[in-house]
Design an enzyme around this catalytic site. Structure first.
Site, PDB file in Angstrom:
ATOM      1  CG  HIS A 225       4.931 -11.701  17.004  1.00 63.99           C
ATOM      2  ND1 HIS A 225       5.966 -12.479  16.510  1.00 63.99           N
ATOM      3  CD2 HIS A 225       5.590 -11.102  17.857  1.00 63.99           C
ATOM      4  CE1 HIS A 225       6.906 -12.260  17.093  1.00 63.99           C
ATOM      5  NE2 HIS A 225       6.923 -11.132  18.081  1.00 63.99           N
TER       6      HIS A 225
ATOM      7  CB  THR B 160      -1.087  -0.009   1.228  1.00 62.54           C
ATOM      8  OG1 THR B 160      -1.816   1.243   1.285  1.00 62.54           O
ATOM      9  CG2 THR B 160      -0.183   0.033   2.373  1.00 62.54           C
TER      10      THR B 160
END
Length: 402
Positions: A364, A312
């Site tokens: 994560h 992006t």
């Protein structure tokens, strides 16, 4: 005979759509396969066509929420064809209206009194800044004087007004909202940052952009460099290109790179398939193709489905740094930002460099700090040394298989 035009099936998971806009009006004669309306699903906008020629009768209204299979309209196929509609008439050429007082012109689609037209032409006033108050939307002299006396004020907004208005949320905006909240609530999202010296890429573009455009028919932008660099890094750090499905981690041997595009009705994320196999020109052509379709609301569901990694670019809006949100079920997203000249220490000396901050948001649960940081460092290395994009490594090391 009257036939019904129903909402077609547009995807397995889509059960309802919104009637965004009628292209044709009640009682219009429509030809077979002519576009009559635009429907909006939670993923895309698509057109609905007349199945036969005839006279249109509207059933659904704009902004109605419709189920798959609901009747949108009917077409009377027994109605007499209007005279002159056997062949498509050539679109009339735009004419100009002469403003006699100033002997200047304004566009034909602008409705204005002669005096108002003369002032508009003489002052070279943008008619979009004028709020018409005359009959049938005609601009009168007072409207023009009001616009000239209040430059920069949005038309139709009263001074010190405190009006507010509700507006129905589109299916696309609902989907974006739901997915963003889902991404925040279902992933262990962290963001790591780095910065890249854009000098080498900017120099390459400056030297080769004209030849590149002449040969390939597209501009040489930054997206091809970033996509290429990410594809090399994704193949070196496969966890960044993976996703979680239940108790499994799904690794992808290909790079389907999603690019975030700001479309008129909201953010869409079309996919460049097998970006790792495309040339620089191939990537740029895909970017132009997908961005154009997004602006025209013509992206298909297939073109926005899938994707293994997202890029992006908030820099086009002036963002200096941000933390992009993961495009689930993907596990990472790279944020590009504004290029800004900053003093950098080079061999003990302050040197002005065109720098860009990069941000990698990652899940994560799947990607550890070592992998995320190493991925971003690798992207930085490839961008600052574009020659490495030929092989993914230094040519000599590639030759020696080191």
């Amino acid at each position: 005979m009257s036939i019904e035009i129903k909402v077609p099936t547009v995807g397995e998971s889509i059960t309802e759509v919104t009637l965004a806009k009628w292209i044709k009006k009640e009682g219009d004669w429509v030809e077979r396969d002519e576009v009559i309306a635009e429907l909006e699903s939670e993923k895309a906008t698509f057109e609905i066509n007349a199945e036969q020629a005839g006279v249109l009768k509207l059933i659904a209204k704009e902004d109605d929420t419709l189920k798959i299979g609901d009747v949108v309209c009917t077409i009377d196929t027994d109605a007499a064809r209007p005279a002159g509609s056997a062949a498509k008439a050539e679109a009339p050429k735009a004419k100009e209206v002469v403003a006699p007082a100033a002997n200047k012109t304004i566009a034909a689609d602008v409705k204005a009194t002669p005096v108002a037209a003369a002032i508009i032409a003489d002052k070279k006033l943008d008619t979009k800044t004028v709020t018409p108050s005359g009959s049938n939307g005609k601009i009168v002299k007072q409207d023009v004087l009001e616009a000239l006396n209040n430059p920069g004020r949005k038309p139709g907004v009263e001074l010190f007004g405190r009006n507010s208005r509700p507006e129905k949320m589109s299916n696309l905006r609902k989907t974006v909202s739901r997915r963003l909240v889902e991404a925040k609530n279902t992933t262990a999202m962290l963001t790591t940052f780095n910065e890249v010296d854009m000098s080498a890429i900017m120099e390459i573009r400056a030297k080769n952009k004209d030849k590149f455009k002449e040969k390939h028919g597209v501009n040489l932008g930054f997206m091809s460099f970033f996509t290429k660099a990410c594809c090399f890094a994704l193949q070196e750090w496969p966890a960044v290109n993976a996703s979680i499905e239940g108790d499994n981690i799904v690794y992808h041997d290909y790079c389907d790179v999603s690019i975030a595009v700001s479309a008129p009705k909201g953010l869409v994320v079309p996919v460049i398939r097998n970006a790792e196999s495309l040339s620089m020109a191939g990537i740029e052509q895909e970017v132009v193709n997908l961005a154009t379709k997004a602006k025209e609301n013509k992206l298909t569901i297939e073109e926005m489905s899938g994707g293994t990694f997202t890029i992006t670019n908030g820099g086009v809006f002036g963002s200096l740094m941000s933390t992009p949100i993961i495009n689930i079920p993907q596990s990472a997203i790279l944020g590009m930002h504004k290029i800004q000249e900053r003093p950098m220490a080079v061999n003990g000396q302050a040197v002005i460099k065109p720098m860009m901050y990069l941000a990698l948001s990652y899940d994560h649960r799947l990607i550890d700090g070592r992998e995320s940081v190493s991925f971003l460092v690798r992207v930085k290395e490839l961008l600052e040394n574009p020659a490495l994009l030929l092989f993914g490594k230094e040519p000599v090391k590639s030759l020696l298989e080191l």
